[in-house]
Design an enzyme around this catalytic site. Structure first.
Site, PDB file in Angstrom:
ATOM      1  N   CYS A 141     -14.614   6.239   4.952  1.00 15.64           N
ATOM      2  CA  CYS A 141     -14.502   6.600   3.517  1.00 15.64           C
ATOM      3  C   CYS A 141     -13.739   7.425   3.111  1.00 15.64           C
ATOM      4  CB  CYS A 141     -15.955   7.868   3.152  1.00 15.64           C
ATOM      5  SG  CYS A 141     -16.451   7.525   1.245  1.00 15.64           S
ATOM      6  N   HIS A 199     -19.444   2.391   4.364  1.00 16.88           N
ATOM      7  CA  HIS A 199     -19.551   3.341   5.644  1.00 16.88           C
ATOM      8  C   HIS A 199     -20.825   2.103   6.411  1.00 16.88           C
ATOM      9  CE1 HIS A 199     -19.855   7.583   4.029  1.00 16.88           C
ATOM     10  NE2 HIS A 199     -19.146   6.600   3.120  1.00 16.88           N
ATOM     11  N   GLU A 253     -21.557   3.036   9.175  1.00 16.76           N
ATOM     12  CA  GLU A 253     -22.633   2.950  10.364  1.00 16.76           C
ATOM     13  C   GLU A 253     -24.216   3.505   9.182  1.00 16.76           C
ATOM     14  OE1 GLU A 253     -21.323   6.891   7.958  1.00 16.76           O
ATOM     15  OE2 GLU A 253     -20.034   5.362   8.614  1.00 16.76           O
TER      16      GLU A 253
END
Length: 658
Positions: free
Chosen positions: A411, A598, A600
């Protein structure tokens, strides 16, 4: 539908989320379909506008305050990080309505009152708020959360904060009523409490748990199971004392001490006979033991504790004082490290400590930060907001690029990588983002000489004193005819006399700066690969597109792409319209990757995120071997017990859950 309510006592932050997630994992391993709901008693509508440090502000933080990161769901919901635990443990995809807040409930009830749904009656906490809570829980518990699209059989509900908090009283009362509505065989209460062990005596104290259970009973809820958290294993005499004074059988007292890995928690719960008790108390159609899924968890926990080789990753961010601010990032790195049989050594570096101002004010802290960065096998710059610490992040990115250290930017990390490249490789010394410098000049590819001006791009032009001819009033006074036949000129960085300030990162057109809540580009979005010659495409399985979760207000200026790609910084992934830049890769570098999304948030213990896996593979020198083997870790049916970093079969963990 069976409901399992998880409450907490004594203090917050003792692991209710992990306990709830572990219970769900055990039940799922028994073949049941499980969903989860998190209740946060704060008045905010959602967690979207929280600072990661919000819970430490003021003299005394409330137990129900936000702790750590904002987790983003597929539907764009910005929620408590515990929902991330649920998704990772259960391998499910939740929705924003799986996170209930006081703000959402009151907003729902007030909207009904404004519509006249209550027919002029006085609207009160009881019954209207409590009824709304029960209705919300029952409706959301039925929503499918896995790929089978079947209605769940079990709903695990975590009530945030601790019993006795004034903010949580309406929810406790709602569940006091709900236990009768659902019937006893369908409702189960687990109370998580702390058993402290003062260092002065070394004795485990049961009084806090006794008082907490007494308070819970006084509010109308009786625990079916008491989970005792402690720093060391609880002695049998202490367990029997809790059983006697809390009016439960000894087998209803479960002890969970501090362990090296949260992967061990489901195993500890299962070893204490929790499956058998669930089966009897809730009349569940299951056997007395869990299935192969929990066996894989046990192997994973065992292997985690036996790992010997270490991989060091430097996380350069601005919220490093509270590690839960990067909870999902840490978990994604840990999943990837475990997959390649390495123990993760994550070094948190406050980006400000890398800046020259720290060198002047605190030379020791400055040199310690740079020492960590120099020792790292890989560098990660995660997402974030605001200008504070960006210079330190830019220096870390420059170090990774020039020293050929594996790098992943997420990001904001990707946006800063673009800015760093523009400043140092395109010689645009003042390249910047409108997030940090709103009055920066027009984007390079949008800059035109008069009278050779051409209407172009969906982005607005920002006039500055050094550019009077582009005043908006004059620009908007021109007609379509005025633009006919005009041709663009050289971009400003090639034109003598042009200012060098450049918008490399700009606001998205839909961004509304007047209202922060829910105004970002949120949720699951598709990214299309523009080339087959992409490391990340291969890591994702050589698919033409991927879908990942986003949370950002700014984007890379699409009009500058050609200038970057001429210098080998390729934008290999874009959105479906080809307007938003999603993935960057730098040629002639072991691993220099940036992603606007993102990844994750989608990582799972047995299914690590490809960008993070690529970073760990590159940091351990195994990326090329992995790619040459077709991105296949193993055909093994279980986790490997080896701690060697070799990629020969069967030394790599199997990542899929059968």
């Amino acid at each position: 539908m069976k409901y399992i309510l998880v409450t907490g006592g004594v203090i917050s932050g003792i692991g209710k989320g992990i306990i709830a997630s572990s219970i769900g994992t055990i039940l799922k391993s028994c073949g049941l379909r499980v969903t989860a709901i998190k209740i946060d008693p704060y008045i905010n509508i959602d967690a979207g506008t929280f600072s990661p440090y919000e819970h430490v502000q003021g003299m005394e933080p409330r137990a129900s305050c936000m702790l750590g990161e904002v987790f983003v769901l597929n539907d764009g919901g910005e929620v408590d990080l515990d929902l991330g635990n649920y998704e990772r443990f259960l391998d499910i995809n939740l929705y924003k309505d799986n996170n209930i807040t006081t703000g959402k409930i009151y907003q729902h009830v007030i909207n009904k009152e404004r519509r006249g749904d209550y027919l002029g009656r006085t609207v009160q906490v009881v019954p209207h708020i409590t009824d709304a809570i029960q209705e919300w829980v029952m409706n959301q518990a039925k929503v499918p959360v896995d790929g089978n699209k079947e209605e769940p059989q079990i709903c695990v509900i975590e009530l945030g904060g601790t019993i006795g908090d004034i903010e949580g009283m309406p929810f406790v009362e709602a569940f006091r009523q709900f236990q009768f509505k659902a019937k006893r065989e369908n409702f189960y209460n687990i109370h998580v409490s702390l058993v402290p062990q003062p260092s002065a005596t070394g004795e485990q104290k049961t009084k806090p748990t006794q008082n907490s259970v007494r308070a819970l009973r006084g509010l109308g809820l009786s625990p079916d199971l008491i989970v005792c958290r402690s720093s060391t294993p609880i002695e049998m005499a202490v367990k029997e004392k809790i059983s006697m004074f809390c009016h439960v059988n000894p087998e209803q007292v479960i002890c969970i001490h501090d362990v090296s890995s949260t992967y061990r928690v489901p195993v500890l719960l299962e070893e204490q006979g929790i499956v058998k008790y669930f089966k009897e108390r809730l009349d569940l159609p299951i056997g007395d033991s869990s299935s192969n899924l929990l066996f894989k968890w046990k192997n994973m926990a065992d292997r985690y504790e036996r790992l010997q080789k270490t991989c060091s990753i430097a996380l350069v961010g601005k919220y490093t004082k509270l590690r839960d601010c990067y909870a999902s990032v840490f978990k994604a790195l840990e999943h990837s490290a475990l997959a390649i049989n390495h123990k993760l050594n994550l070094m948190y570096i406050d980006s400000i400590d890398l800046e020259q101002i720290t060198k002047v004010e605190d030379p020791v802290k400055f040199h310690e930060a740079w020492q960590k960065l120099c020792k790292a096998d890989g560098i990660l710059v995660p997402g974030g907001f605001g200008i504070r610490g960006t210079l330190g992040k830019l220096q870390a990115i420059s170090w990774a690029r020039t020293k050929k250290i594996p790098f992943l930017g997420v990001c904001l990390g990707m946006q800063l990588a673009v800015i760093e490249f523009a400043r140092n490789c395109l010689d645009l010394k003042d390249a910047n983002s409108t997030e940090f410098e709103p009055n920066a000049l027009v984007p390079m590819a949008l800059r035109w000489h008069l009278p050779h001006l051409k209407a172009h791009s969906r982005h607005s032009v920002t006039p500055t004193p050094s550019d009077p001819f582009l005043a908006l009033g004059w620009l908007f006074s021109m007609t379509a005819k005025d633009f006919d036949g005009l041709k663009p000129v050289c971009p400003p960085f090639l034109t003598p006399g042009f200012p060098s300030k450049t918008q490399c990162v700009i606001d998205m057109p839909e961004h509304n700066p007047g209202n922060l809540g829910g105004t970002m580009r949120l949720g699951l979005r598709r990214t299309v690969f523009k080339t087959e010659n992409s490391i990340l495409r291969k890591l994702y399985g050589n698919v033409p597109f991927i879908e990942e979760r986003h949370r950002h207000r700014y984007e890379v200026n699409p009009n500058l792409i050609n200038h970057f790609e001429q210098k080998d910084l390729s934008f290999v992934g874009q959105d479906v319209d080809g307007e938003r830049m999603e993935i960057i890769e730098l040629a002639n570098h072991p691993y220099f990757v940036g992603v606007q999304f993102h990844p994750e948030f989608s990582s799972r213990p047995m299914k690590p995120s490809p960008p993070y896996l690529g970073l760990l593979l590159a940091a351990t020198g195994n990326l090329n071997t992995y790619l040459q083997q077709g991105c296949k870790l193993s055909s093994s049916d279980r986790y490997s017990d080896a701690s060697d970093d070799s990629f020969s079969e069967p030394r790599i963990a199997e990542l899929e859950i059968s």
